[in-house]
Design an enzyme around this catalytic site. Sequence first.
Site, PDB file in Angstrom:
ATOM      1  N   LYS A  34      -2.203  36.715  14.242  1.00  0.00           N
ATOM      2  CA  LYS A  34      -1.888  36.330  15.613  1.00  0.00           C
ATOM      3  C   LYS A  34      -2.462  37.388  16.547  1.00  0.00           C
ATOM      4  CE  LYS A  34       1.949  35.506  18.756  1.00  0.00           C
ATOM      5  NZ  LYS A  34       3.387  35.246  18.888  1.00  0.00           N
ATOM      6  N   LYS A  90      -3.891  32.161  15.006  1.00  0.00           N
ATOM      7  CA  LYS A  90      -3.461  31.805  16.346  1.00  0.00           C
ATOM      8  C   LYS A  90      -4.031  32.786  17.359  1.00  0.00           C
ATOM      9  CE  LYS A  90       0.681  31.747  19.092  1.00  0.00           C
ATOM     10  NZ  LYS A  90       2.072  32.053  19.182  1.00  0.00           N
TER      11      LYS A  90
HETATM   12  C1  PBG Z   1       6.477  34.349  20.371  1.00  0.00           C
HETATM   13  C2  PBG Z   1       5.405  33.348  20.473  1.00  0.00           C
HETATM   14  C3  PBG Z   1       4.392  33.235  21.440  1.00  0.00           C
HETATM   15  C4  PBG Z   1       3.709  32.051  21.159  1.00  0.00           C
HETATM   16  C5  PBG Z   1       4.306  31.499  20.028  1.00  0.00           C
HETATM   17  N1  PBG Z   1       5.330  32.328  19.607  1.00  0.00           N
HETATM   18  C6  PBG Z   1       4.095  34.039  22.624  1.00  0.00           C
HETATM   19  C7  PBG Z   1       3.609  35.408  22.550  1.00  0.00           C
HETATM   20  O1  PBG Z   1       3.384  35.995  21.498  1.00  0.00           O
HETATM   21  O2  PBG Z   1       3.469  35.959  23.635  1.00  0.00           O
HETATM   22  C8  PBG Z   1       2.586  31.468  21.952  1.00  0.00           C
HETATM   23  C9  PBG Z   1       2.439  29.999  21.871  1.00  0.00           C
HETATM   24  C10 PBG Z   1       1.585  29.383  22.904  1.00  0.00           C
HETATM   25  O3  PBG Z   1       0.973  30.041  23.760  1.00  0.00           O
HETATM   26  O4  PBG Z   1       1.514  28.149  22.880  1.00  0.00           O
HETATM   27  N2  PBG Z   1       6.183  35.527  19.760  1.00  0.00           N
END
Ligand code: PBG
Length: 349
Positions: free
Chosen positions: A221, A274
């Site tokens: 991520k 992601k």
């Molecule tokens: C929480 C999380 C996030 C997303 C999914 N889980 C946000 C982040 O890390 O700031 C993002 C999902 C999206 O943008 O659709 N940790």
Amino acid sequence: MNEDQARDERTSCGVSPGPVRLRRLRFSAGMRALVRETDLRASQLIYPLFIRPGVGVKRPIVSMPGQFQWSPDTVVEEAAAAAELGVPAVVLFGIPESKDSCGSGNLDPEGPVPSATRALKKELPELVVMSDMCFCEYTEHGHCGAVNLPGELGYRADLPEGYLLNDQTLELLGRASVVHASAGADVIAPSGMIDGMVGAIRAALDAAGQDHIAIMSYAAKYASGFYGPFRDAAESPPQFGDRDQYQMDPANWRQALREVELDVAEGADMVMVKPAMPYLDVIRAVRAACALPLAAYQVSGEYSMIHAAAANGWLDLQRCALESLVGIRRAGADMMITYFAKDVARWLA
Ligand code: PBG
């Protein structure tokens, strides 16, 4: 006739193949269908849903046209509509009543996500319910776990202020995962990029007799600007600093393989990359390196930018949404988490 000419004669029966014409296979819809290499099916989609406390809530998310915050009762109808169209899974995000420094709202069995999970499993037992497992929606500072702050529990003077406390967070993630699994979640999906999160959650689930619950790790991520609209939707922007100290640097792909390798070793059942569209090369590399089912998250910014361009008349919404998802599939994803899930399932039906 020399040897080469003799071979040409034999293999071509004396007929020259003529000019190359790849267009022959594109001429009709039937022909294109026959030679299509990548498929997109509703059964590959996971629908993200935002849950807040209350009854009868359907609150539009301004930055994500067509998306809403739901309450545990109203979300059942939305999930049922998606399931009816062939979407097999949802992933739930919670917006708690109140936030505190350690995100204790995520440990509350009556919190929005456990409540919604119980309602969904009661009405739609076949639906796969995934619980996004992170503390950023539940902490008042908006970080993904316990943070080193003077006066707070576990403060360490030897660490910088604002530093995410890894091992304390692991303990919290384990406890929260057991709460969510006890409410009926089929899959725990840790999204905080906390080192050791998969192993800690696996151990906590197993110790609680939840050894049948799967883990889908947000393994690679990235610290991405494309999460902008989500932080509105989940009301979770960091109040200070950013997430660069735990999420991946967009410049790295080899490190993604290392993240995946560690999560597999810790017991992940599925892994994820992601965001999706700016990281298609990472999806491809992970696909090649890892045999586990691979998910890709088409994040809020990817969704909203297509919507925004379509609203201006600059892009065709349906065409571009489908094209982006086929691209993610082609890169190697088995399944996609996408806010387009219900729309796509309807378009494909
Ligand atoms: C929480 C999380 C996030 C997303 C999914 N889980 C946000 C982040 O890390 O700031 C993002 C999902 C999206 O943008 O659709 N940790």
